[in-house]
Design a protein around this motif. Structure first.
Motif, PDB file in Angstrom:
ATOM      1  N   GLN A 347       0.851  -1.185   0.000  1.00 20.97           N
ATOM      2  CA  GLN A 347       0.000   0.000   0.000  1.00 20.97           C
ATOM      3  C   GLN A 347       0.885   1.231   0.000  1.00 20.97           C
ATOM      4  O   GLN A 347       2.110   1.128   0.167  1.00 20.97           O
ATOM      5  CB  GLN A 347      -0.928  -0.017   1.205  1.00 20.97           C
ATOM      6  N   GLN A 348       0.248   2.345  -0.233  1.00 24.00           N
ATOM      7  CA  GLN A 348       1.034   3.577  -0.328  1.00 24.00           C
ATOM      8  C   GLN A 348       1.553   3.937   1.060  1.00 24.00           C
ATOM      9  O   GLN A 348       0.875   3.757   2.050  1.00 24.00           O
ATOM     10  CB  GLN A 348       0.137   4.693  -0.859  1.00 24.00           C
ATOM     11  N   GLY A 349       2.794   4.405   1.089  1.00 25.73           N
ATOM     12  CA  GLY A 349       3.350   4.794   2.386  1.00 25.73           C
ATOM     13  C   GLY A 349       4.432   3.817   2.819  1.00 25.73           C
ATOM     14  O   GLY A 349       4.410   2.645   2.438  1.00 25.73           O
ATOM     15  N   ASP A 350       5.414   4.331   3.591  1.00 30.45           N
ATOM     16  CA  ASP A 350       6.478   3.410   3.986  1.00 30.45           C
ATOM     17  C   ASP A 350       6.004   2.547   5.164  1.00 30.45           C
ATOM     18  O   ASP A 350       4.921   2.726   5.681  1.00 30.45           O
ATOM     19  CB  ASP A 350       7.787   4.160   4.295  1.00 30.45           C
ATOM     20  N   ILE A 351       6.911   1.639   5.585  1.00 35.08           N
ATOM     21  CA  ILE A 351       6.492   0.625   6.559  1.00 35.08           C
ATOM     22  C   ILE A 351       6.005   1.270   7.851  1.00 35.08           C
ATOM     23  O   ILE A 351       4.982   0.878   8.413  1.00 35.08           O
ATOM     24  CB  ILE A 351       7.668  -0.333   6.845  1.00 35.08           C
ATOM     25  N   SER A 352       6.711   2.309   8.304  1.00 33.10           N
ATOM     26  CA  SER A 352       6.342   2.927   9.593  1.00 33.10           C
ATOM     27  C   SER A 352       4.932   3.473   9.533  1.00 33.10           C
ATOM     28  O   SER A 352       4.141   3.306  10.471  1.00 33.10           O
ATOM     29  CB  SER A 352       7.298   4.073   9.935  1.00 33.10           C
ATOM     30  N   GLU A 353       4.603   4.125   8.421  1.00 36.22           N
ATOM     31  CA  GLU A 353       3.252   4.698   8.315  1.00 36.22           C
ATOM     32  C   GLU A 353       2.213   3.583   8.369  1.00 36.22           C
ATOM     33  O   GLU A 353       1.188   3.704   9.042  1.00 36.22           O
ATOM     34  CB  GLU A 353       3.105   5.457   6.979  1.00 36.22           C
ATOM     35  N   CYS A 354       2.502   2.530   7.632  1.00 31.46           N
ATOM     36  CA  CYS A 354       1.506   1.458   7.571  1.00 31.46           C
ATOM     37  C   CYS A 354       1.360   0.734   8.906  1.00 31.46           C
ATOM     38  O   CYS A 354       0.327   0.132   9.184  1.00 31.46           O
ATOM     39  CB  CYS A 354       1.898   0.444   6.502  1.00 31.46           C
ATOM     40  N   TYR A 358      -1.665   0.057  13.740  1.00 32.83           N
ATOM     41  CA  TYR A 358      -1.605  -1.154  14.563  1.00 32.83           C
ATOM     42  C   TYR A 358      -0.964  -0.881  15.911  1.00 32.83           C
ATOM     43  O   TYR A 358      -1.201  -1.577  16.893  1.00 32.83           O
ATOM     44  CB  TYR A 358      -0.789  -2.237  13.831  1.00 32.83           C
ATOM     45  N   MET A 359      -0.080   0.149  15.944  1.00 39.36           N
ATOM     46  CA  MET A 359       0.627   0.411  17.193  1.00 39.36           C
ATOM     47  C   MET A 359      -0.189   1.344  18.084  1.00 39.36           C
ATOM     48  O   MET A 359      -0.034   1.338  19.303  1.00 39.36           O
ATOM     49  CB  MET A 359       2.005   1.014  16.909  1.00 39.36           C
ATOM     50  N   VAL A 360      -1.049   2.161  17.448  1.00 37.06           N
ATOM     51  CA  VAL A 360      -1.743   3.195  18.216  1.00 37.06           C
ATOM     52  C   VAL A 360      -3.108   2.717  18.688  1.00 37.06           C
ATOM     53  O   VAL A 360      -3.468   2.856  19.847  1.00 37.06           O
ATOM     54  CB  VAL A 360      -1.909   4.455  17.338  1.00 37.06           C
ATOM     55  N   MET A 361      -3.848   2.116  17.758  1.00 42.60           N
ATOM     56  CA  MET A 361      -5.231   1.767  18.105  1.00 42.60           C
ATOM     57  C   MET A 361      -5.290   0.505  18.957  1.00 42.60           C
ATOM     58  O   MET A 361      -4.535  -0.432  18.749  1.00 42.60           O
ATOM     59  CB  MET A 361      -6.036   1.546  16.815  1.00 42.60           C
ATOM     60  N   LYS A 362      -6.263   0.533  19.868  1.00 44.48           N
ATOM     61  CA  LYS A 362      -6.448  -0.623  20.747  1.00 44.48           C
ATOM     62  C   LYS A 362      -7.848  -1.179  20.502  1.00 44.48           C
ATOM     63  O   LYS A 362      -8.762  -0.447  20.149  1.00 44.48           O
ATOM     64  CB  LYS A 362      -6.329  -0.209  22.218  1.00 44.48           C
ATOM     65  N   GLU A 363      -7.965  -2.472  20.744  1.00 41.28           N
ATOM     66  CA  GLU A 363      -9.251  -3.140  20.492  1.00 41.28           C
ATOM     67  C   GLU A 363     -10.355  -2.537  21.360  1.00 41.28           C
ATOM     68  O   GLU A 363     -11.488  -2.379  20.934  1.00 41.28           O
ATOM     69  CB  GLU A 363      -9.096  -4.644  20.795  1.00 41.28           C
ATOM     70  N   VAL A 364      -9.952  -2.146  22.598  1.00 37.23           N
ATOM     71  CA  VAL A 364     -10.970  -1.639  23.540  1.00 37.23           C
ATOM     72  C   VAL A 364     -11.590  -0.322  23.039  1.00 37.23           C
ATOM     73  O   VAL A 364     -12.705   0.016  23.397  1.00 37.23           O
ATOM     74  CB  VAL A 364     -10.359  -1.415  24.932  1.00 37.23           C
ATOM     75  N   ASP A 365     -10.822   0.371  22.183  1.00 34.10           N
ATOM     76  CA  ASP A 365     -11.334   1.676  21.737  1.00 34.10           C
ATOM     77  C   ASP A 365     -12.053   1.567  20.392  1.00 34.10           C
ATOM     78  O   ASP A 365     -12.177   2.557  19.664  1.00 34.10           O
ATOM     79  CB  ASP A 365     -10.171   2.675  21.583  1.00 34.10           C
ATOM     80  N   MET A 392       4.318  -6.253   0.886  1.00 37.71           N
ATOM     81  CA  MET A 392       5.332  -5.381   1.478  1.00 37.71           C
ATOM     82  C   MET A 392       5.717  -5.938   2.846  1.00 37.71           C
ATOM     83  O   MET A 392       4.914  -6.591   3.498  1.00 37.71           O
ATOM     84  CB  MET A 392       4.800  -3.952   1.608  1.00 37.71           C
ATOM     85  N   PRO A 393       6.962  -5.713   3.285  1.00 36.45           N
ATOM     86  CA  PRO A 393       7.363  -6.188   4.622  1.00 36.45           C
ATOM     87  C   PRO A 393       6.543  -5.447   5.671  1.00 36.45           C
ATOM     88  O   PRO A 393       6.201  -4.292   5.492  1.00 36.45           O
ATOM     89  CB  PRO A 393       8.833  -5.794   4.723  1.00 36.45           C
ATOM     90  N   PHE A 459       5.570  -7.868  18.299  1.00 33.99           N
ATOM     91  CA  PHE A 459       6.259  -7.940  17.002  1.00 33.99           C
ATOM     92  C   PHE A 459       7.026  -6.648  16.819  1.00 33.99           C
ATOM     93  O   PHE A 459       6.638  -5.596  17.330  1.00 33.99           O
ATOM     94  CB  PHE A 459       5.231  -8.093  15.863  1.00 33.99           C
ATOM     95  N   PHE A 460       8.144  -6.733  16.082  1.00 34.69           N
ATOM     96  CA  PHE A 460       8.926  -5.528  15.802  1.00 34.69           C
ATOM     97  C   PHE A 460       8.636  -5.132  14.357  1.00 34.69           C
ATOM     98  O   PHE A 460       8.613  -6.003  13.466  1.00 34.69           O
ATOM     99  CB  PHE A 460      10.419  -5.804  15.955  1.00 34.69           C
ATOM    100  N   LYS A 461       8.430  -3.864  14.129  1.00 36.77           N
ATOM    101  CA  LYS A 461       8.148  -3.495  12.744  1.00 36.77           C
ATOM    102  C   LYS A 461       9.425  -3.607  11.925  1.00 36.77           C
ATOM    103  O   LYS A 461      10.532  -3.396  12.435  1.00 36.77           O
ATOM    104  CB  LYS A 461       7.552  -2.098  12.677  1.00 36.77           C
ATOM    105  N   GLN A 462       9.256  -3.991  10.652  1.00 36.68           N
ATOM    106  CA  GLN A 462      10.410  -4.107   9.758  1.00 36.68           C
ATOM    107  C   GLN A 462      10.926  -2.713   9.443  1.00 36.68           C
ATOM    108  O   GLN A 462      10.158  -1.751   9.371  1.00 36.68           O
ATOM    109  CB  GLN A 462       9.997  -4.806   8.448  1.00 36.68           C
ATOM    110  N   GLU A 463      12.270  -2.620   9.275  1.00 33.01           N
ATOM    111  CA  GLU A 463      12.833  -1.312   8.890  1.00 33.01           C
ATOM    112  C   GLU A 463      13.367  -1.433   7.480  1.00 33.01           C
ATOM    113  O   GLU A 463      14.140  -2.345   7.165  1.00 33.01           O
ATOM    114  CB  GLU A 463      13.962  -0.956   9.858  1.00 33.01           C
TER     115      GLU A 463
END
Length: 2001
Positions: A347-354, A358-365, A392-393, A459-463
């Motif tokens: 998808q458009q955008g580098d790995i960090s953006e994508c 997943y890192m910010v949103m929580k299921e409870v919210d 994409m990685p 999980f660690f995001k790919q760089e």
């Protein structure tokens, strides 16, 4: 000498002159293996030389095949179907074969496919499984064969342990409480009891009078019933350490797997679910920095998420839906990680953006972020629709496997390793790949851990910049550190659940790496598990066994930084092109997850906006079978536009590059750095590499390498090694014959090919090991082909034999070296062994097995033969043969060509032998290291040659040409020489070579002329023998030779090879054989002995010549058993173990199950009997006691000393002494001393070796033909026969049953595994060994051989050793062991019994009959006396009855000892708890009495012996059941009543008397049993019984000895000595009656100085017995010698007790007797002992401070009804010196508390008279007072020394304190004491330790109460009674006067004391009043003489109160 004369006369042995005997014995010795056998000769060939064997084939030809009846026919010759060829279908793991279908395969692929599909060709010896090498007898197989054994009933198991288990319920002790003490005279009640008892069943035929022959026959029939068919199945399996012949069939070659782990992916859940996520799993090894598995792709998306990709998806193949994978790890290490990578749709955008959502949103919210999520979902949907084919990685994580394995724990690991214990012989080098790996690492195992389920959350995001594997390894290394940098990163939170567990053995639904279905695959629709291909961290050495052809492509990086234009989102497309047209892309790329199985193209993931991306992608491709020059990989580089802009294509090609896959016929693999062209490649590009600058093409970065990629092939077709590639290419070129051919850069023509081929053969040594091992089968096949079918180049035959042989040697070395750790026990590489066994076939000899018909050659056409060999065997493979019509052969070349090729064919075995013999030193060394391989190759080649060439019917002598046999002989000689020379440099190699050579010769016995093979064996033996002379350590060579012999003898047709059915030919030479010279000595045969039979039992020339192998084996044994043998204990064990192993094999072999066959087999081992007999002095003595091994031999040897009785010690100097040989069986030389010591006894055999040798002897005796044994026994001289009987005696002792308790006790001891632990059964059984002794002993025994042999009972009971060394056995195992041991003991004893019967029949007519029969009877008695089963006892007793009835004089005319022993044994069995034993024992006893009666109308002797036996039985046996004995007595009574034959005689009456008498004795013994734990009471009872026997001296003597034994046991040496003195006095009385000898004591009086008590023994007088009466005083002690023995024993006990003065008195009596006998030896000893005694008296007795302490005395009174007989009795106890009052008080209190219960026993604390009325009747009171000896003044004059004042004590004194006011204690000035004197019945020390108090002198009142209480019955005493009454009246009057006077004289201070005197006086007067007032009827005239008598009577009455 006089004694010896007299004894010989008694034996009635015909005495030969000593010189005569000496001659005879030395002659006999020379024939036995104990003279130095080296010079012994039979036919003049010493044992150290191998005799020339008969020509085997000739012998067989000369015997018509039907000469032998029925079953024996099979022993004559090998079976016709001995050799067979098997085609074993090759096991295929997968349901589909997975080999290429294409027709046009090139030679190399065709060869590979053929090799991976061919069935295994096995040259099989049909009966080989019967050999010990292949079906060894192990503990497990023994356990199998022991099933169904009947349990033998043993007395000791039935009775239990007397201390721990209750006796039978009907034991009288428990039923009737304490029986009343019947006085011995009143037998009425006893008779009544006996009459009412039930008898045991009677033996029906016992009273019939039957002829002895019929009895024997009946006994034999009964003995033969229900016997186990095999003896050795009951003995522990042969020692596995010695099993050098052990082989196992190699495992068929199979695919290599490491430890397998099953990983299941269960679920993957993120905080938000908006798009599909794809997973990749792989294993990485951080230490090796290597990816160690291929990728596994999984997809855990829900169906709705997958739906987003509908636009791109084909229907997914089921193989791509796998969610579980099996990883294989060959080298487990703690550095292995399971790495999980996640990818998502591009998808458009580098790995960090994508990653951000997943890192910010929580299921409870979810509700809060609803809109955002909706937006994200929409975007995701668009990307999936548009960019769904690109990835994409996204993120990654890793699991450290070591943590899982260790934290999951390894519960099973220990138990597994224990359960899988391999037998010792495989332990030596049994370390597989898996172990070798862990040598360096911390050992880490991935098998057998507990399954674990993990949830991975972080999980660690790919760089984008760090995607390469190098970066990954850095991260992983960092993860292991505590302060990991990764921990600081913000993780992508998710939940991945995975299961990790050890993979099951055969998982279902499994796909191989090629996606083939692995069996079992129940349903093709099931979701599969994938096997993931391993890329091992280090080399794995395993041959390819299946077709595999995979290519892995790893793009690493791309550098487009200098490329102009829009090139940012880059992806690489990979295609496998078969040509240059785009349509020629092959569908060979494996799909990933949820897609089609194979695709034509695949893309790398895209890294957004990166011109120089790195890749982690792995493409897996299936290589086509035929790779051609045009095949290549095409890489196309695309720019993907993520944003849908109008007019922009989704993907734009921005570059191209390619790799041609074939170069010079080799597959190209490895790393490449390729230039990339901007333009499409031009036509015909595929044959060139991109490195070639093609004209008119534009290149990125000016033709520099910008694309880095790596290719790896995993292929079983392409070796990927230049040397192997070249070798295969050349070989295939020659096979195809297609010249010219391009090779590397040159072109090969016919002219250069030979040179290239030779160079290539030489270059094979440069090949790297891994591919060489992997392709070893191919290489070896090709080399064999080059040897057998030399190539024809340009019409010329090229002989490459030598080069090929050298190359073969090299290949074998490399394979061996690579797989060193996997070698088996014999140093064989399993991989090579499997090649020879399964894969090797001779080219051109094609087996064709239609429907199980015998294999025949393919082409029966015959061509002209140059060499006399059938040409059909060598038809070239290149002919394609029609299977339906073998004649339709299409020749490729001209016919001439084919013919010349056939003529040029060679036979592999001939060529190998030749090349080996002529090889140079370097090659020879390599071949020697692995000689086994070449030997096995030759053997298989020979076998195939015989079977496929249909030469099996050819006579063996012409099966193989002479030149080949010459080569073989030379080869065997060379290798034999190597063994001999290398044994001191490289023992291990010598051992391996030795075994290989032996196996080779053993194999040849199945193929070639057997006579020829034997001659080679003989030659080898000669070589060894010549070297032995000069060898520094002959034991090493001998060990090797023994192994060699053992392997030869393990041949499955060993029996046939020994020509068992031909009769031994008598010696052809005129020289007399040894046996014939001994004919004078053979006492038992009237005619000269049969030399034929004798030579069967000796290692004679004819025997060794005909039974060649058996002769070798037994010769080895004979030489090892020679006293001078070097390294003896090791050789003993080896030689004996070899024989044992063979015999066990025969027992297990179904071919020899029939009795007739087995007797023939047993004939091969007959010399074993003589061998064992002559080794007797050095066998372990199981029967206890010094020098007893030759007990019977010495009896039968006229010149030896010793009584020959079983119990006593017998002088062991047997016939050797006469013959002048210095034989001393007692001296045990150790190995280290060598022959220099001059001792001939040599090294003793360990208990274990002895036991095994004995079991082999029993096997021979069990299975040999009885008639033959009888013949042999008839030829033996008496001393030889004696030794044979000794051997049987030892057999009984060695296999005696130890009892179930022993097994349990053994098990409960926790053993440490020291060398001899298992060896120490005996100590364990006796419980005599403590931890400290164990330690001391172990420290002493650390020497390599030394000293082990002196340990008692070393490893002798091997049952405990065998069971895989475990100690904690289950109850069932213990039960089973006891069951087997019981059966073994029974069978061993029965075999001995059978043999004894044979000996008895043999000696019936001989003149030395008595002595031999006496010895036989002793063995029978010993067997009856040891622990035996009921089954044996009924046969043993039957034999004993038969013996006694045939030869009554044995018992009744000669020495009484045998009769005494027999009575004792029979009585013991009459008391058995097992009714059958009682039945037979009582029958035997009854017959014994009847026999005795019939000889002389009374059976006094038996009566006497039985009564004595009963006494000693009762005295010594603890768990003795009198109730059962009573039943036997009743049975005997019943027999007497029913015996019609003796109705009219007094017999029945006499029997009845005897039975009642025995019954009385028993009644007394019940009491004794009750008091078993109370030593004083027990001794009192024994004393009472002994006193009851005052009228029968023999029995009194027996009981005195019993008492002495008991005292000695308790440590009361003084009392034991007194018992012996009394016994001696008794004998002296008897001897004095017989004759008046000056030197003998006069009777008891002579012993008065030793003890005044001894006068009791004078009860023997003429009125009690007449010394001549038969049966009285007939024991061995009632002789001068017996008297001497008793006195000596008394002296010993006195010495032990420290009473040295008494020793002197004893010797005063003894010395005159010795002087009269002129026995100076004993006199010297006696005076020596006297000197010692006096010296000790001087040192220890300086008066008045003596250092000796003799005893402490206490008065003990018992009060209370609970004490029964003891109530109100007073005793003086003698306790060990310095016993404190508290000690005896505590002892008695404890003892009686145990008996009566808690709170019953009370100790009276004072010494005042006890008032019975004040005592509690329910309690038991004991009063204990310290007393000391008291002497009157006149006595002290005589009692000067300390000894005098402690010996002969009758009077004791104790003081009671009192004070004038009546209290016991007060102030010092008012304290008084009252003295009390006690007199005892006898003087201390006496024959018991407590003596009754007969008199208590307390004062006048006591005297009055004793003498005035009753008016005497005898009127003569009235006057004395009256006089005493008057005296007392007067005494009272005087006392009253004294008191009055005292009152007048005292002062006030004594008033109180006076009042106390008055009180006491009043008490005295009141007590005397009734005694003084009674009137007497009348007075008569005084008779003074009777006064003394009345006093005595009164004192006795006091005693009886």
């Amino acid at each position: 000498m006089a004694a010896a004369e007299r004894r010989a006369f008694a034996h009635k042995i015909n005495r030969t002159v000593a010189a005569e005997v000496r001659k005879q014995v030395s002659r006999e010795r020379s024939g036995s293996p104990h003279s130095s056998r080296r010079c012994s000769s039979s036919l003049g060939v010493p044992l150290t030389e191998v005799i020339e064997p008969l020509d085997f084939e000739d012998v067989l030809l000369s015997r018509p095949p039907d000469a032998e009846p029925g079953p024996l026919r099979d022993l004559v010759e090998f079976p016709a179907d001995d050799l067979e060829l098997l085609l074993q279908p090759r096991e295929c793991r997968t349901t589909e074969p997975g080999i290429p279908e294409d027709e046009k395969l090139d030679a190399q692929v065709r060869a590979a496919v053929e090799m991976y599909t061919e069935d295994w060709l096995i040259a099989h010896r049909r009966y080989q499984h019967l050999s010990a090498a292949y079906s060894p007898i192990t503990t497990e197989t023994q356990r199998e064969r022991q099933k169904g054994l009947t349990r033998q009933v043993y007395e000791q198991d039935a009775s239990g342990d007397e201390k721990s288990s209750p006796e039978d319920a009907d034991d009288p002790r428990h039923s009737s409480g304490s029986p009343e003490d019947t006085p011995r005279s009143s037998g009425a009640s006893g008779i009544f009891d006996l009459r009412n008892l039930a008898a045991d069943s009677l033996l029906p035929s016992l009273l019939e009078r039957t002829a002895p022959e019929d009895v024997d026959r009946r006994n034999e029939v009964l003995r033969r019933q229900h016997r186990p068919r095999t003896l050795l199945s009951l003995y522990p399996a042969p020692d596995e350490d010695e099993a050098v012949e052990r082989c196992s069939r190699p495992e068929p070659p199979h695919e290599h797997f490491g430890q397998r782990i099953l990983v299941k992916c269960l679920s993957l859940k993120f905080e938000i679910e908006i798009e599909p996520i794809f997973g990749i799993l792989a294993l990485y090894d951080v230490r090796e920095k290597k990816k160690i598995s291929e990728n596994f792709y999984f997809d855990l998306n829900s169906d709705s998420t997958k739906g987003l990709l509908r636009a791109h998806g084909t229907y997914p193949a089921i193989s791509t839906l796998a969610r579980s994978a099996i990883f294989s790890v060959t080298y487990p290490s703690p550095d292995i990680f399971l790495v999980i990578k996640l990818e998502k749709v591009l998808q458009q955008g580098d790995i960090s953006e994508c990653c951000e959502p997943y890192m910010v949103m929580k299921e409870v919210d979810t509700a809060k972020n609803k809109e955002k999520l909706e937006k994200l979902r929409l975007a995701a949907e668009q990307f999936c629709t548009r960019l769904g084919r690109y990835r994409m990685p996204f993120a990654w994580t890793a699991v450290h496997l070591a943590n899982i394995v260790s934290s999951a724990g390894q519960p099973d690991r220990d138990s597994d390793s224990e359960g899988e214990r391999r037998p010792a012989w495989t332990d030596r080098r049994r370390r597989g790949l898996s172990d070798r790996t862990s040598s360096g690492d911390d050992a880490c195992s991935f098998s057998g851990f507990r399954p674990a389920t993990l949830t991975v959350t972080n999980f660690f995001k790919q760089e984008a910049e760090r995607l390469s594997d190098e970066d990954l390894f850095k991260f992983l290394a960092d993860m292991r550190r505590p302060s990991s940098l990764l921990r600081r990163l913000r993780p992508v939170t998710a939940q991945l659940k995975i299961d990790i567990s050890p993979a099951p053995e055969n998982p279902h639904f499994c796909l191989s790496p090629e996606l083939l279905h692995v069996k079992p695959y129940p349903d093709p629709r099931g979701r599969p598990t994938k096997e993931i291909l391993e890329f091992p961290a280090r080399e794995v050495y395993a041959p390819h066994t299946s077709y595999r052809n995979l290519l892995y492509v790893y793009p690493h990086s791309l550098n487009f930084s200098s490329r102009q234009g829009s090139v940012r989102n880059l992806t690489v497309r990979v295609q496998y092109m078969a040509g240059e047209d785009p349509s020629q892309a092959l569908p060979v790329v494996f799909g990933k997850s949820s897609c089609s199985e194979f695709t034509r193209e695949a893309f790398t993931p895209v890294v957004y906006h990166n011109k120089s991306p790195e890749f982690y992608e792995e493409f897996k491709l299936h290589l086509p079978a035929c790779v051609t020059e045009n095949h290549h990989l095409l890489f196309t580089f695309y720019h993907v536009s993520c944003q849908p802009r109008p007019g922009t294509a989704l993907e734009t090609p921005v570059g191209f590059t390619w790799i041609p896959l074939l170069q010079h016929g080799r597959l190209r693999t490895g790393p490449f750095c390729l230039p990339v062209s901007v333009d499409q490649p031009p036509p015909s590009y595929s044959v060139l590499t991109p490195d070639v600058a093609l004209p008119g093409m534009r290149w990125v970065d000016s033709h520099k390498g910008v694309f880095s990629v790596e290719l790896t092939a995993v292929s079983s077709v392409h070796p990927q090694d230049p040397h192997l590639d070249k070798f295969f290419t050349l070989v295939h070129v020659l096979e195809e014959g297609a010249f010219p051919i391009r090779l590397k850069d040159g072109v090969l023509s016919e002219g250069t090919v030979e040179q290239e081929l030779r160079a290539s053969l030489a270059a094979l040594r440069l090949t790297s090991p891994e591919p060489l091992v992997a392709f070893s089968h191919h290489v070896l096949d090709k080399l064999v082909r080059l040897v057998v079918r030399p190539p024809i180049i340009g019409g010329q035959l090229v002989n490459l034999g030598r080069g090929a042989f050298e190359a073969m040697a090299h290949v074998v070395s490399v394979v061996h070296r690579s797989l060193e750790s996997a070698q088996d026990a014999r140093g064989h590489c399993p991989l090579l062994a499997a090649y020879v066994y399964y894969a090797f076939r001779v080219p051109g000899m094609e087996p064709n097995l239609p429907g199980g018909a015998p294999p025949v050659t393919v082409q029966p056409a015959t061509l002209a033969r140059a060499s006399g060999r059938p040409a059909s065997l060598y038809l070239a493979r290149s002919k394609s043969i029609s299977s339906s019509n073998p004649d339709l052969a299409v020749a490729l070349g001209s016919v001439d060509d084919e013919v010349s090729r056939i003529l040029a064919s060679k036979l592999l075995h001939e060529e190998l032998a030749l090349q080996w013999v002529v090889s140079g030193s370097a090659v020879r060394e390599a071949v020697l290291q692995h000689a086994w391989f070449f030997f096995q190759l030759m053997v298989k080649s020979m076998t195939l040659h015989l079977i496929l060439g249909q030469r099996l019917d050819t006579p063996r002598k012409i099966r193989f040409p002479g030149r080949f046999l010459d080569d073989i002989a030379a080869l065997v000689g060379n290798v034999g020489m190597e063994v001999i020379t290398r044994v001191y440099k490289d023992v291990e190699l010598a051992e391996r070579l030795n075994a290989s050579l032996a196996f080779f010769l053993s194999d040849l016995l199945s193929l070639a002329d057997r006579g020829f093979v034997f001659s080679m064996v003989r030659a080898h033996y000669k070589q060894v023998a010549s070297r032995l002379q000069s060898a520094p350590n002959p034991a090493l060579l001998l060990t090797l030779r023994m192994d060699f012999t053992r392997i030869l003898c393990s041949h499955e047709h060993y029996v046939t090879l020994n020509l068992p059915c031909c009769p031994l030919s008598p010696p052809a030479s005129p020289s007399p054989s040894v046996s014939s010279t001994t004919s004078q000595s053979s006492t038992f045969s009237s005619q000269a002995p049969d030399s034929k039979v004798t030579s069967m039992f000796e290692l004679s020339g004819p025997f060794r010549q005909q039974h060649f192998l058996a002769g070798l084996l037994l010769t080895e044994l004979a030489l090892a058993l020679e006293p001078e043998a070097e390294g003896a204990s090791l050789l003993h064990k080896k030689a004996i173990s070899a024989v044992h192993s063979l015999l066990s094999g025969h027992d297990a072999d179904p071919r020899y199950a029939e009795a007739t066959v087995k007797t023939r087999v047993a004939e091969l081992y007959l010399p074993l009997l003589s061998l064992a007999r002559d080794t007797l002095p050095r066998l372990h003595d199981f029967a206890e006691g010094p020098g007893q091994r030759s007990r019977l031999a010495s009896m039968l040897d006229s010149d030896t000393e010793g009584e020959g009785d079983i119990g006593g010690t017998i002088n062991p100097s047997v016939a050797m002494a006469i013959a002048g040989g210095p034989l001393a069986p007692g001296s045990r030389g150790s190995i280290s001393q060598g022959p220099a010591t001059g001792s001939r006894s040599g090294c003793p055999l360990s208990a274990e070796s002895s036991r095994t040798l004995l079991v082999c002897v029993l096997w021979v005796l069990k299975n040999a033909e009885p008639a033959l044994l009888q013949h042999w026994a008839a030829d033996l001289s008496p001393p030889q026969l004696g030794r044979l009987l000794d051997l049987l005696y030892l057999c009984l002792a060695a296999f005696e049953y130890k009892g179930k308790k022993a097994f349990e006790r053994i098990n409960s001891l926790t053993f440490k595994k020291s060398l001899d632990m298992k060896a120490r059964l005996e100590e364990a059984i006796l419980g005599t060994i403590g931890a400290r002794q164990e330690m001391v002993r172990r420290s002493r025994e650390r020497s390599p051989f030394g000293n082990q042999e002196n340990v008692r009972w070393r490893k002798s009971i091997t049952h405990w050793r065998q069971t895989s060394d475990r100690v904690d056995k289950t109850k069932e195992e213990i039960e089973h062991e006891a069951l087997v041991d019981g059966n073994l003991a029974t069978e061993a004893s029965l075999v001995v019994l059978d043999t004894l019967e044979i000996i008895v029949q043999t000696v019936m007519l001989s003149e030395a009959r008595e002595s031999v029969l006496g010895a036989v009877l002793k063995v029978v008695l010993y067997s009856l006396g040891s622990a035996q089963s009921a089954l044996f006892l009924q046969h043993g007793l039957a034999t004993q009855r038969a013996l006694v009835s045939k030869f009554p004089e044995l018992l009744f005319e000669e020495e009484t000892e045998l009769c005494a022993d027999l009575c004792l044994r029979l009585l013991r069995h009459c008391g058995s708890r097992i009714s059958t034993i009682r039945t037979h024992a009582s029958a035997s006893l009854y017959l014994l009495m009847r026999q005795n009666f019939e000889i002389g109308n009374n059976f006094a002797r038996v009566k006497m012996q039985v009564t004595m036996s009963l006494s000693s039985l009762v005295g010594t046996t603890q768990n003795f059941s009198e109730e059962h004995l009573r039943r036997s007595l009743k049975t005997i009574l019943t027999y007497a009543e029913e015996d019609v034959g003796l109705r009219d005689s007094t017999f029945a009456e006499q029997v009845q008397d005897l039975m009642f008498n025995l019954h009385m004795i028993l009644t007394d013994t019940v009491k004794m049993k009750e008091h078993q734990e109370d030593p004083e009471m027990l001794i009192d009872l024994m004393y009472r019984i002994a006193r009851g026997y005052q009228g029968s001296p023999d029995l009194r003597l027996t009981w005195l000895q019993n008492m002495a034994g008991k005292h000695a046991e308790l440590g009361n040496h003084a009392e034991a000595a007194q018992c012996m003195v009394h016994a001696a006095a008794l004998v002296a009385e008897y001897l004095a009656l017989l004759e008046d000898s000056r030197h003998l004591p006069v009777g008891c009086v002579s012993f008065q100085n030793i003890s005044s008590n001894v006068l009791e023994e004078s009860a023997i007088s003429d009125d009690i017995l007449s010394p001549d009466e038969e049966g009285f005083c007939s024991g061995k002690y009632f002789t001068e010698l017996g008297l001497v023995g008793l006195l000596e024993q008394a002296a010993v006990y006195f010495t032990m007790g420290g009473l040295y003065e008494a020793v002197n008195e004893v010797y005063k009596t003894l010395i005159p007797i010795l002087e009269a006998h002129r026995d100076y030896k004993k006199l010297a000893a006696v005076h020596g002992k006297l000197q010692e005694a006096f010296t000790k008296i001087m040192h220890q007795c300086p008066f008045p401070q003596p250092q000796r302490v003799f005893g402490t005395y206490f008065r003990v009174g018992f009060y209370g009804a609970r004490f029964g007989d003891l109530d109100e009795q007073e005793f003086v106890y003698k306790e060990p010196s310095i016993t404190k009052l508290a000690e005896i008080s505590h002892r008695l209190e404890e003892f009686y508390t145990e008996r009566f219960g808690e709170d019953v026993v009370e100790i009276v604390k004072d010494s005042n008279p006890v008032d019975k009325t004040k005592l509690d009747p329910q309690k038991a009171y004991i009063q204990i007072t310290y007393v000391e000896p008291h002497f009157d003044t006149y006595e002290l004059k005589d009692r000067v020394t300390y000894f005098d004042r402690n010996y002969g004590l009758r009077t004791f004194l104790f003081c009671t304190p009192f004070t004038p006011d009546g209290r016991a204690h007060g102030e010092l000035h008012e304290q008084h004491k009252r003295k009390t004197l006690l007199s005892t019945d006898h003087a201390f020390p006496y024959i018991k330790t407590r003596i009754h108090v007969c008199h208590r002198e307390e004062g006048p009142l006591e005297v009055a109460q004793v003498f005035l209480a009753e008016i005497p019955e005898d009127p003569k005493l009235f006057r004395h009674h009256n006089k005493l009454r008057l005296c007392f009246k007067d005494f009272c009057k005087k006392c009253e006067d004294a008191l009055r006077k005292n009152k007048a004289l005292i002062g006030p201070d004594q008033k109180e004391y006076h009042r106390e005197l008055e009180r006491n006086y009043t008490r005295l007067r009141e007590a005397l009043q009734p005694l003084l007032t009674q009137r007497l009827p009348q007075l008569l005239a005084p008779t003074t003489a009777s006064l003394r008598h009345s006093l005595n009577r009164a004192s006795f009455r006091k005693l009886d109160l």
